[in-house]
Design an enzyme around this catalytic site. Structure first.
Site, mmCIF file in Angstrom:
data_model
loop_
_atom_site.group_PDB
_atom_site.id
_atom_site.type_symbol
_atom_site.label_atom_id
_atom_site.label_comp_id
_atom_site.label_asym_id
_atom_site.label_seq_id
_atom_site.Cartn_x
_atom_site.Cartn_y
_atom_site.Cartn_z
ATOM 1 N N VAL A 107 0.860 -1.176 0.000
ATOM 2 C CA VAL A 107 0.000 0.000 0.000
ATOM 3 C C VAL A 107 0.896 1.225 0.000
ATOM 4 O O VAL A 107 1.870 1.302 0.761
ATOM 5 C CB VAL A 107 -0.927 0.019 1.232
ATOM 6 N N CYS A 108 0.582 2.185 -0.877
ATOM 7 C CA CYS A 108 1.281 3.471 -0.895
ATOM 8 C C CYS A 108 2.786 3.259 -1.096
ATOM 9 O O CYS A 108 3.201 2.474 -1.942
ATOM 10 C CB CYS A 108 0.955 4.214 0.406
ATOM 11 N N THR A 109 3.619 3.896 -0.271
ATOM 12 C CA THR A 109 5.070 3.797 -0.443
ATOM 13 C C THR A 109 5.631 2.469 0.030
ATOM 14 O O THR A 109 6.852 2.255 -0.056
ATOM 15 C CB THR A 109 5.780 4.947 0.295
ATOM 16 N N THR A 127 2.586 3.148 -6.968
ATOM 17 C CA THR A 127 2.789 3.606 -5.599
ATOM 18 C C THR A 127 2.144 4.983 -5.493
ATOM 19 O O THR A 127 1.447 5.425 -6.411
ATOM 20 C CB THR A 127 4.287 3.648 -5.241
ATOM 21 N N ALA A 160 -1.829 2.557 -4.807
ATOM 22 C CA ALA A 160 -1.436 3.958 -4.656
ATOM 23 C C ALA A 160 -1.649 4.387 -3.201
ATOM 24 O O ALA A 160 -1.716 3.561 -2.297
ATOM 25 C CB ALA A 160 -2.250 4.808 -5.623
#
Length: 320
Positions: A107-109, A127, A160
């Site tokens: 998830v995300c970074t 990302t 993202a």
């Protein structure tokens, strides 16, 4: 009964919503009647409590280095505030054992952690928009797709920023246990069942900058509220009280996109929403979105999304 393990990696500076969003989805599925069962465990280095980037303290269930994910395990790697370096013990563990999980999810970074461990080499990934360029630069073996809210490539799924982790978790629940259960969980969380993975990280309005000058801002709002209107440069320039040439230059300078590109984004976005939520026919949607004919709408969809409106509705439309 089908038991699936979800192992969530915690570390200092982790984004709390990257953890709690997907965990609420999986635990919500667990609470519903039926065969869905998820055993959720959170782990950290040495099993120590971690402090999130918002100041919350999370108490993990166990020590990361004692875990060996395998068949039936979804390994979830949330993101956090990235300062340009990684805890070597985290990346070493991921490099050694992350690839053994049945599903590897970031998830995300958190995608940067997977990339640092070499787990995204040769794969497509996304990302948070803020670090997409950095991921592409620092990890050239990864094919970075900056627009989608999540990307599935085999057993690896990357999402993202922040709330996109909820979308991805709902998609995994639907894959495991069907649409009805995923829909029940989404209703409980008061979110959409799921946004399609190839939906852009931003709406058309957010993807473009907001114009500084009021007449141009007013035109942006007009386009959004009237996608079926005459949105030629000439018509929009008249609304802004500018010459067409001056308007086109000023609009691109202040928003970062041409008027035509902005109009196209808004119209495709509006058509997608109608296809997902409504029952109108493609011809009616074409007119409502300013395309005039189904063929014009089809060309716009194929160009932007790589699929026809009919295919899009079959995949993402509400069940009838």
């Amino acid at each position: 009964m089908s038991l699936r393990n979800v192992l969530v990696l915690l570390y200092d500076g982790v984004q709390s919503l990257d953890v709690t969003g997907p965990v609420e989805v999986f635990s919500g599925a667990e609470r519903h009647p039926g065969p869905a069962r998820y055993a959720i465990r959170t782990v950290s280095l040495d099993g120590a409590p971690v402090r999130t980037n918002s100041g919350l303290t999370l108490a993990p269930d166990g020590d990361l280095e004692r875990e060996r994910p395998g068949a039936g395990t979804t390994l979830l790697v949330p993101g956090g505030h990235y300062r340009g370096d990684f805890e070597p013990r985290l990346t070493d563990w991921l490099r050694a054992y992350g690839g053994h999980a049945q599903r590897l999810v970031s998830v995300c970074t958190g995608g940067l952690l997977l990339a640092e461990a070499g787990l995204l080499d040769g794969r497509r990934a996304t990302t948070h928009w803020y670090v997409c360029e950095q991921m592409a630069r620092d990890y050239p073996a990864v094919t970075v797709e900056p627009d989608p809210i999540y990307v599935r490539d085999g057993s690896v799924a990357t999402s993202a920023g922040v709330t996109a982790g909820i979308d991805l978790a709902l998609a995994l629940v639907e894959e495991d246990h069907g649409r009805e259960l995923a829909l029940s969980v989404a209703r409980h969380l008061v979110v959409y069942l799921r946004r399609p993975g190839n939906q852009a990280q931003f709406s058309a309005q957010l993807a473009a900058q907001t114009a500084r000058r009021e007449p141009l801002r007013d035109v942006q709002h007009w386009i959004t509220e009237h996608p079926g209107a005459d949105l030629t440069v000439e018509a929009l320039a008249e609304r802004a009280a500018l010459s067409p040439r001056h308007f086109a230059r000023a609009f691109q300078a202040e928003t970062g996109v041409t008027p035509g590109r902005y109009v196209e984004r808004v119209r495709v976005e509006h058509a997608r929403r109608l296809l997902e939520e409504g029952a109108e026919g493609v011809a009616q949607i074409s007119r409502a979105c300013g395309y005039g004919t189904p063929e014009a709408l089809r060309r716009a969809f194929v160009k932007t999304l790589g699929q026809s409106p009919a295919e899009y509705r079959r995949r993402f439309g509400a069940p009838r």
